[in-house]
Every structure is written in structure tokens, then in C-alpha cells.
Design an enzyme around this catalytic site. Sequence first.
Site, PDB file in Angstrom:
ATOM      1  N   TYR A   1      28.764  45.460  49.157  1.00 48.26           N
ATOM      2  CA  TYR A   1      28.306  44.420  49.710  1.00 48.26           C
ATOM      3  C   TYR A   1      26.716  44.495  50.098  1.00 48.26           C
ATOM      4  CZ  TYR A   1      32.207  41.198  49.096  1.00 48.26           C
ATOM      5  OH  TYR A   1      33.250  40.468  48.696  1.00 48.26           O
TER       6      TYR A   1
ATOM      7  N   ASP B   1      37.866  41.893  50.742  1.00 50.67           N
ATOM      8  CA  ASP B   1      37.616  40.725  50.143  1.00 50.67           C
ATOM      9  C   ASP B   1      38.802  40.406  49.104  1.00 50.67           C
ATOM     10  OD1 ASP B   1      36.193  38.268  49.035  1.00 50.67           O
ATOM     11  OD2 ASP B   1      35.979  39.458  47.393  1.00 50.67           O
TER      12      ASP B   1
ATOM     13  N   LYS C   1      40.939  54.231  48.832  1.00 49.12           N
ATOM     14  CA  LYS C   1      41.499  54.771  47.742  1.00 49.12           C
ATOM     15  C   LYS C   1      40.932  56.194  47.763  1.00 49.12           C
ATOM     16  CE  LYS C   1      42.947  54.106  43.268  1.00 49.12           C
ATOM     17  NZ  LYS C   1      44.125  53.784  42.878  1.00 49.12           N
TER      18      LYS C   1
ATOM     19  N   ASP D   1      45.741  49.741  45.606  1.00 47.62           N
ATOM     20  CA  ASP D   1      46.738  49.151  44.824  1.00 47.62           C
ATOM     21  C   ASP D   1      48.067  49.046  45.160  1.00 47.62           C
ATOM     22  OD1 ASP D   1      46.584  51.849  44.871  1.00 47.62           O
ATOM     23  OD2 ASP D   1      46.848  52.246  42.802  1.00 47.62           O
TER      24      ASP D   1
ATOM     25  N   ASP E   1      42.413  37.552  49.832  1.00 46.59           N
ATOM     26  CA  ASP E   1      42.905  36.388  48.931  1.00 46.59           C
ATOM     27  C   ASP E   1      44.214  36.567  48.510  1.00 46.59           C
ATOM     28  OD1 ASP E   1      40.222  35.172  48.822  1.00 46.59           O
ATOM     29  OD2 ASP E   1      40.393  34.952  46.787  1.00 46.59           O
TER      30      ASP E   1
END
Length: 371
Positions: free
Chosen positions: A150, A259, A202, A235, A263
Site C-alpha cells: 500500500y 486486507d 508467506k 494461503d 474480507d
Amino acid sequence: MGHAPKPSAAPVVTRTYRIAVIPGDGTGPEVIREGRKVMEAVASRGRFHLAWRDYDLGGARYLKTQETLPDTVLKELRDVDAIYLGAIGHPDVKPGVLERGILLRLRVELDQYINLRPVKLYPGVWTPLKDKGPEQIDFVVVRENTEGLYAGVGGFLRRGSAEEVALQTSVNTRRGVERCVRYAFEFTRKRAGRRKLTLCGKTNVLTYAHELWQRVFNEVASEFPDVTTDYAHVDACCMWMVKNPEWFDVIVTDNMFGDIITDLGAMIQGGMGIAAGANLNPQGVSMFEPIGGSAPKYTGQGVINPLAAICAGGMLLDQLGETQAARAVEQAVMQVTATKLKSLAAGQMGYSTSEVGDLVVGFLEQHKSSP
Ligand code: IPM
Ligand code: MN
């Protein structure tokens, strides 16, 4: 009952907070109206005063004046006790203009380096997860909120040509990562749940950025022996959030992953109708918002669910130190979900937007009159 009636005196106001309101675009103003209604109700019984000031930032202003966040407004926002935001996003404005120009700019300018997103399934709320209930879905995501992908670092080479190159760099500073991770540990300790903090990253692919996260996480962990630590690749984290959400207490992660997984989190807690978030600068001005967008297609119909905005209001009160008031709001919301709403989805609640606000206020009043 059984008590002598108290002399009727106006409650003494002891504390005043200045709240900047950015109702924003689409359904933002409708949900913010209900949030204010609830906060006003709880303020009068908590004997504090909320001094509201509205700012018309958003798509409409941009289309009229080409302004996103004027410096004069930003200057005023630096000086309030909290910001209450509805939604930013307008179908007639190119993607990114308002998001970058208002929301992301505010997060960075006000150094709101934490994005706190509770994922909590309230009683009576439908979740797509089979065999999971409020006991299993109750965790918080601590998302880094000013860096990573970002940061806006990157650019084009030979744009528009067949050889074009687009670069978008993830910025991870030692200071930025450490203050986020440290906040997450402190939050986990204070939350006094299962005292477990999971780093979501990750590390097997982002061998620079997330190696830094992992190192910082391990270092800070040594100062928090009472907090159990865990690690999940992003993941796998998505997988566990669906399969075994009860494994999580607090998750800390970078901006982009945060982010995305929030969701997913919003969906397992019942959808955008209930999901709230806080952009925190623990030493400065924080901003509170329902995490769903401006939902332009529902604008003005009175069908959008205001509970997410109301919950964001609860988080705002908590940040101000009005913890009792914050708890009261959450309790009232839980009673509404448990006993009133058919669904949290827009248009399917069985009530209008303002009626849902009234229901929350009604439960607040009920508590007020009980001993
Ligand atoms: C959120 C939103 C924003 C983000 C958008 C609107 C820029 O999706 O608050 O999660 O990506 O942070
Ligand atoms: Mn998002």
C-alpha cells in the site's frame, strides 16, 4: 424496584469528545446516522458529551471541486479525538482516486499504523461455516496499515508498449513492522482470551519482506512469555479460517494480506453488514469505519444494515476510554442479532436501516432501567 425515586437532575456531563464525521459516499451517510444515534444514546447515560463535526469528503465533493482531502481539512482532523467514517467510493470516479486520495492518505498522514478488525460471530447470525457458532468464531486481525504494497512505491516502464513493465514494491520497515507486531502482542495480552498470537505471512516466497516480519515477531515474542505464538502462511491461514476458526485468537499480518483475510473474516462473521474496523494511531487520532464499501446500488433506500457502523462506533468509544459504553453498545447489538434480525443482508433484515438503529437504542434503554 424498591428504590426511592432519584431527584430528577440533568446528568452531569464530565467529559467532551470532539468527533469528526466523514459520512462519505453511497450508503455511508445512512449507516453513520444510525451509529451517531446509538452513540448519542449511550453518551447521555454515560455522562459524556460527543461534539460532532461533519466533513463532506468523498465522491460528490470530488466531482464538484476535484478536491479529495484539502490541507485545511487534514489540519482540522489532526486535532480531533476521533474520526467516524462511513464509506469512500463513487461509481463515477476512477478507481483509486478517492481511496488513495482520502482513505489511504488519512491512514498515512495520521499514522494510523494499526488496522484492527474483530471477527466475531454474534448470536443469531448466520455463518456459511457449517457446524461453527459464536464459540468457534471469535478472533481479531491486527493488520499493518501504512506500509507493504500500500506504500505506493513503484512505477511503469514503457507504459502502453508491448515491452511495458509495472512495478509495485512492498515496503517493510523495521520500525513499521516492529510497532505493529508489538501492538499485536500487547493487544493479545490485554484481550486475555486464549493469549495466542499467529503471524500470518508467506515466508516461503517473500523471503526478504516476511523474513523480516518473522525475525521481528520472534524477537518481540521473547518479551511476552505469556503469549503463545504460532505461524501460518497466508494461503493456509485462509484455509484454517474456514476449517478451524477456533484455532485463532489474534492474527497479525501485513497490509495486503490483512486486507484480504479480513474480507474472508467478514464473511464468516456474517457479512459486511456487521464487520467493523479501527484505523488506530495509539498515540494520535484514530478512525473508525464499517469495512464494507459505499454500496451505491442501495443508496437512499433505507435497506442497508447499519450494525457494522454501529459496531465501529462501539470501537470508537472503547478507544476514547469509554469502555463501559463500548460494552453496552456491543451487548445491545448482540441482542438485536439474537432476537430481532432475520438476516444481516441488505434488504433482508426484516427492518429498515433506521429501525435497526432504533432497536439497538431500545436495548440500551432497557439496560438503563434495569438495576
Ligand atoms: C479496506 C478497503 C480499502 C483497503 C480500500 C477501499 C482502499 O478495502 O479498508 O479494507 O484496501 O484498505
Ligand atoms: Mn479491504
